[in-house]
Design an enzyme around this catalytic site. Sequence first.
Site, PDB file in Angstrom:
ATOM      1  N   ASP A   1       4.964  55.001   7.431  1.00 58.51           N
ATOM      2  CA  ASP A   1       5.785  56.157   7.813  1.00 58.51           C
ATOM      3  C   ASP A   1       5.992  57.079   6.620  1.00 58.51           C
ATOM      4  OD1 ASP A   1       7.647  57.713   9.544  1.00 58.51           O
ATOM      5  OD2 ASP A   1       9.058  57.108   7.985  1.00 58.51           O
TER       6      ASP A   1
ATOM      7  N   LYS B   1      11.400  52.243  11.472  1.00 60.06           N
ATOM      8  CA  LYS B   1      12.239  51.929  10.302  1.00 60.06           C
ATOM      9  C   LYS B   1      13.469  51.126  10.720  1.00 60.06           C
ATOM     10  CE  LYS B   1      11.996  56.243   9.176  1.00 60.06           C
ATOM     11  NZ  LYS B   1      12.005  57.610   8.700  1.00 60.06           N
TER      12      LYS B   1
ATOM     13  N   HIS C   1      21.256  56.105  12.276  1.00 62.32           N
ATOM     14  CA  HIS C   1      20.269  57.025  11.711  1.00 62.32           C
ATOM     15  C   HIS C   1      20.635  58.421  12.194  1.00 62.32           C
ATOM     16  CE1 HIS C   1      16.219  57.921  10.122  1.00 62.32           C
ATOM     17  NE2 HIS C   1      16.187  58.854  11.056  1.00 62.32           N
TER      18      HIS C   1
END
Length: 408
Positions: A161, A187, A82
């Site tokens: 989210d 996530k 990420h």
Amino acid sequence: MNILDIITKKKNGKNLSYDELKFVFNGYLNKEIPDYQMSALLMAITINGMSMSETLSLTDIFIRSGEVYDLTKVMDYVVDKHSTGGVGDSTTLIIGPMCASLGLHLAKMSGRGLGLTGGTIDKVESIPGFNVNITEEEFFTQVNNLGFALSSQTANLVPLDKAIYALRDVTGTTESIPLIASSIMSKKIAAGADNILIDIKVGSGALIKNYADAEKLSEWLISIGEAYKRNVRTIISDMDTPLSYAIGNSLEVCEAINVLHGKRCPLYTSCIEIVANLLSMAKNMDISEAEVRAEQVIKNGEALKKFYEFVSAQNGRLKELEVAKTIVPVRANRGGIITKIDALGAAKLAAKLGASKMHLDDEIDYTVGLMLNVKVGDTINKDDVILNIYMNKPVQFSQKDFDFIGIE
Ligand code: URA
């Protein structure tokens, strides 16, 4: 439970219990709590912070709001990465094929860009035909067979989210470290990988503006990972300067292909570092050996071959990829040394051309953008071309648009 009492408690710097957080956040998702009260609580959290125990509670509430995958049950060496968002960051398009060539599995669910930072989904959609809405079955089958697949984040993955991030984006509450940490980790945990690398971008073109905050965020991400028994590493990288020479969707796809061909630039270095870390985590390998292996798959062309396989598996027609036909060279108004290339300024210029969305209903022009010709430290002469602008619609430029490049 009473929403006003909960907002007041956080306003006074007190810790909220799991049940209090659940009441407000789930209430917001179910449309029982209005935007203005949720915004007030988010602002109180941004100003007064949250303890690690509150952050773990919030992460858990986020995760439970949607579907949770456990990929480790169906495949080996599952990795995820990420980035906290940057300018000229086409890393995923490079590291996905590299990971796949090294026997890792990367099931990447990505987002679109909003504001000035570009999203991976927008970049691949510049390839005609590329399908980011593949079914869950197609997605996991492709990860299993090819090693890498990319899909637009489904509505089922941490829907809370999605709702909260959209509100944070318009209420000045994006920079809260506990909120960022729970947003990212929920996530990553829900997406089901056990080896996770988070690239924390710091600088003018990033959400996090200084190293102290990046280090704090890193500690929090790792602690949340430990609580969920995930292997989490972080790297902190500069985003004062764009990561690559290209800024704009199809230009960045071209740049990613150049890096897969072996072009040396900061983007190449960053990808080697990310892949080496993922490989060393997943296969318990020494980091220096992992770096050699990561470079090998670029040198021997395997990663490039995987990239082509990945694009055609998702119906992309790379031969039809287009960049804007009108190319305007920008020349240096003086000679000297390039002292800065400000990422935020570069992103603003690309946005002015139509490369990113400033409002949710804007249309992106995938073919426009900038191609920088220089890097910090280069010596240039007056009238040298410092960048090329790829444009379609008429745009009024002023000197201010180019002040993001400093020459002294
Ligand atoms: N990226 C995320 O996914 N969430 C944040 O809050 C910030 C960056």
